[in-house]
Write a protein that holds these residues in place. Sequence first.
Motif, short mmCIF file in Angstrom:
data_model
loop_
_atom_site.label_atom_id
_atom_site.label_comp_id
_atom_site.label_asym_id
_atom_site.label_seq_id
_atom_site.Cartn_x
_atom_site.Cartn_y
_atom_site.Cartn_z
N LEU A 737 0.83 -1.20 0.00
CA LEU A 737 0.00 0.00 0.00
C LEU A 737 0.87 1.26 0.00
O LEU A 737 0.56 2.25 -0.67
N LEU A 740 2.23 2.46 -3.45
CA LEU A 740 1.30 2.98 -4.46
C LEU A 740 1.22 4.50 -4.38
O LEU A 740 1.54 5.09 -3.35
N PRO A 741 0.77 5.17 -5.49
CA PRO A 741 0.32 4.59 -6.75
C PRO A 741 1.47 4.43 -7.74
O PRO A 741 2.56 4.95 -7.52
N ASN A 743 2.82 5.62 -11.22
CA ASN A 743 2.58 6.81 -12.04
C ASN A 743 3.13 6.71 -13.46
O ASN A 743 2.71 7.47 -14.34
N THR A 752 -2.90 -2.78 -10.33
CA THR A 752 -2.80 -2.51 -8.89
C THR A 752 -4.10 -1.92 -8.36
O THR A 752 -4.52 -2.23 -7.23
N LYS A 777 -5.09 7.85 3.23
CA LYS A 777 -4.00 7.41 2.36
C LYS A 777 -4.55 6.82 1.06
O LYS A 777 -4.03 7.09 -0.04
N ILE A 778 -5.63 6.03 1.15
CA ILE A 778 -6.24 5.43 -0.04
C ILE A 778 -6.80 6.52 -0.95
O ILE A 778 -6.66 6.46 -2.18
N ILE A 781 -3.97 8.01 -2.86
CA ILE A 781 -3.52 7.10 -3.93
C ILE A 781 -4.46 7.20 -5.13
O ILE A 781 -4.03 7.31 -6.28
N GLU A 784 -4.09 10.72 -6.89
CA GLU A 784 -2.88 10.81 -7.70
C GLU A 784 -2.99 9.95 -8.95
O GLU A 784 -2.51 10.32 -10.02
N GLY A 785 -3.63 8.80 -8.81
CA GLY A 785 -3.83 7.93 -9.97
C GLY A 785 -4.66 8.59 -11.05
O GLY A 785 -4.34 8.52 -12.24
N GLN A 826 -5.59 17.39 -6.29
CA GLN A 826 -6.07 16.05 -5.91
C GLN A 826 -7.57 16.05 -5.63
O GLN A 826 -8.27 15.10 -6.01
#
Length: 837
Positions: A737, A740-741, A743, A752, A777-778, A781, A784-785, A826
């Motif tokens: 975890l 990630l992510p 990029n 993923t 945190k998720i 991720i 950013e993804g 974000q």
Amino acid sequence: MAEQQQFYLLLGNLMSPDNTARKQAEETYDTIPGPNKITFLLQAIRDASATEEVKQMAAVLLRRLLSSSFEEIYPGLTLEMQTAIKTELLTSIQQETSPNIRKKVCDIAAELSRNLIDDDGNNQWPELESVKQMQCFMFDSCLSLPPQHPRVRYAACNAIGQMATDFAPTFQKKFHDKVISALLQTMEDQSNPRVQAHAAAALINFTEDCPKSLLIPYLDNLVQHLHVIMVAKLQELIQKGTKLVLEQVVTSIASVADTAEEKFVPYYDLFMPSLKHIVENAVQKELRLLRGKTIECISLIGLAVGKEKFMPDASAVMQLLLKTQTDFNDLEDDDPQISYMISAWARMCKILGKEFQQYLPVVMGPLMKTASIKPEVALLDTQDMENISEDDGWEFVNLGDQQSFGIKTAGLEEKATACQMLVCYAKELKEGFVEYTEQVVKLMVPLLKFYFHDDILLLETLLTESMPLLLECARVRGPEYLTQMWHFMCDALIKAIGTEPDSDVLSEIMHSFAKCIELMGDGCLNNEHFEELGGILKGKLEEHFKNQELRQAKRQDEDYDEQVEETLQDEDENDVYILTKVSDILHSVFSSYKEKVLPWFEQLLQLIVQLICPNRPWADRQWGLCIFDDVVEHCSPSSFKYAEYFLRPMLQSLCDSSPEVRQAAAYGVGVMAQYGGENYRPFCTEAIPLLVGVIQAAESRSKENVNATENCISAVGKVMRFRPECANVNEILPHWLGWLPLNEDKEEAVHTFDFLCDLIETNNPIILGPDNSNLPKIFLIIAEGVANESVKSEDACSKRLAHVIRQVQASGGLWTQCVSTLNETQQKAIQDLLNAA
């Protein structure tokens, strides 16, 4: 002094009408060392007592010397002499009273300046003040000041235009303020139209390769000047019939619009009425070039500003083009409007999209006629060659035995442009182009043979690009029509792969063939195709190894030096690129035929094994592993029969010094876990600590390592997802975890995120954390993804991720906590995901 006087006599004899005297002078001149030549020539140019003819000859010879022998002579000169040369040139430019000589010296200075700028655009003149003087002179010479003769300004414009092309975009970045100001002022010189036109031409060169961000601040000023000049020159055309400057200004406007793109929208209405007026009224024969350039300008502006802004004028513009098109049969073959019209239609197609389909019946006739031009070829002996010269439009290749192969190049550029437009229509209109696919295929497939002329090579490249596009267009007619078209292409493509001698064109043909197989799928190749293809690919691999041996032998030769090594490396890059295309073809065959193709593949097996031997270059090992990756991915458990050949090298390659090799090996572990079956379990277990070691290495996220590292992260995720018994999942998950992510590698990023969705949807306590503490945190991720486009709206996981976010959104306080940790970009990414899902 006596030596210099003798040199003047020599220069005089070089201009002698007496062949014997002139030949003796040339032989004597050739014996003079390079540094001495430069000294004598400079003195001749600067000597007030020398005749103008002598000074002109000296200037011509000096420029030729700096152009053809710069690398042989200049670097060997002392620093003092190099400085003296530049000082002499600058002094001569500033003090010379003869406009003819001054122009020629300006050309010499431009040639020297060009040679002294390196590939990065850095000027290598160590005397900074001299460089600044040179630059100031170049720009000042463009201005319409009384001291500067028109020929000097003409030459300065020429030098600026050449440097803008040769050293783009560095030249633009360094000198944009000086260049634009100087050229615009020069374009206002109404008393010297040729200088005006040349300034406009230099502006075209400058803006074509100018970064958009640099041009925008000057846009208002550029547009105002160009509009004023265009209006003035349009009046001149009406009153006097002069058109030279207007032709260049129209192209300047087109170039500015092309670079500025949507930023040109506010200026659209300023130009379009006048441009339409020119197309509508410039119908005389002598105005053909102006009309063609104006048609080009209108279409480029339309493409720049976009469909919404252009649509109110689109109908009128199309009618003007259609009127010209219907008169096409009356146009002479060399009419410049033809090539401009063909390109304009393609741009209109890009602007209008599917709406352009209605115009195809009008457009396609002349386009196919131009694309069907047949080059005239001939096999000539030495006696025949004496009667034909390259000036007659022929180019030749010597075949030995006093024979040459010739091709008449007239019309080939137009043919290449027409084929380029056909590719454009197929790409833009897709199924809307289906009515023309058969005739286009029958036209283009026979071009799959080698000619030495550049335009023919371009045609072959365009042809190979068009093949998959034409197949996609043909789908709408049903499988039988599609299959017939493919069979017509397939034989020609395979034969071309076996015979094409030009590596650039060969790589395009191989790439196109691979794309076609992927598109057509299982059953597209018959037994004869497989047999021929297998022999060709085997030959390419054997040739690859043989070429490497020959290069190694050359490195042991007594003539080996840095220049030889540079050539050998170029050859190696070409060979490796062909190897990548062999891999592409095998990938398409495996993805289409799966394990059914393995018996055919075995004829290549030992050659692929040879590629991954530890002593091979890293590129060989990379692409050898990629081929075995495809075997595992697409042939599933059946691939294990070859495990003895590749498994151990693949695991060892996870720690290879080359990131490209590591990446190929890591991908292989991932597909073993996902597709390989039970037999690969021990190897997945063995791979986990090796993968983790690569991920946690100190420089794992550096630019050169990041792709390999992300493939390792994805591989760890695939093992946990598909072979959880091969890893301590609870121990690895928190680390995974934190990695990630992804990029950089977008394809692996999707894998993923799919696994992350699995874990969230099953309420995995390690991923969610105590009391959902990992959700911020998720969120980060996911944001950013989306922001990095690692997750796109068309990806299946995007809806799953949006569902997760909506669940949190409904929880009030938790939502606030998650969003508050995100920055503005974000937060926007999260909202974009919700809006798209």
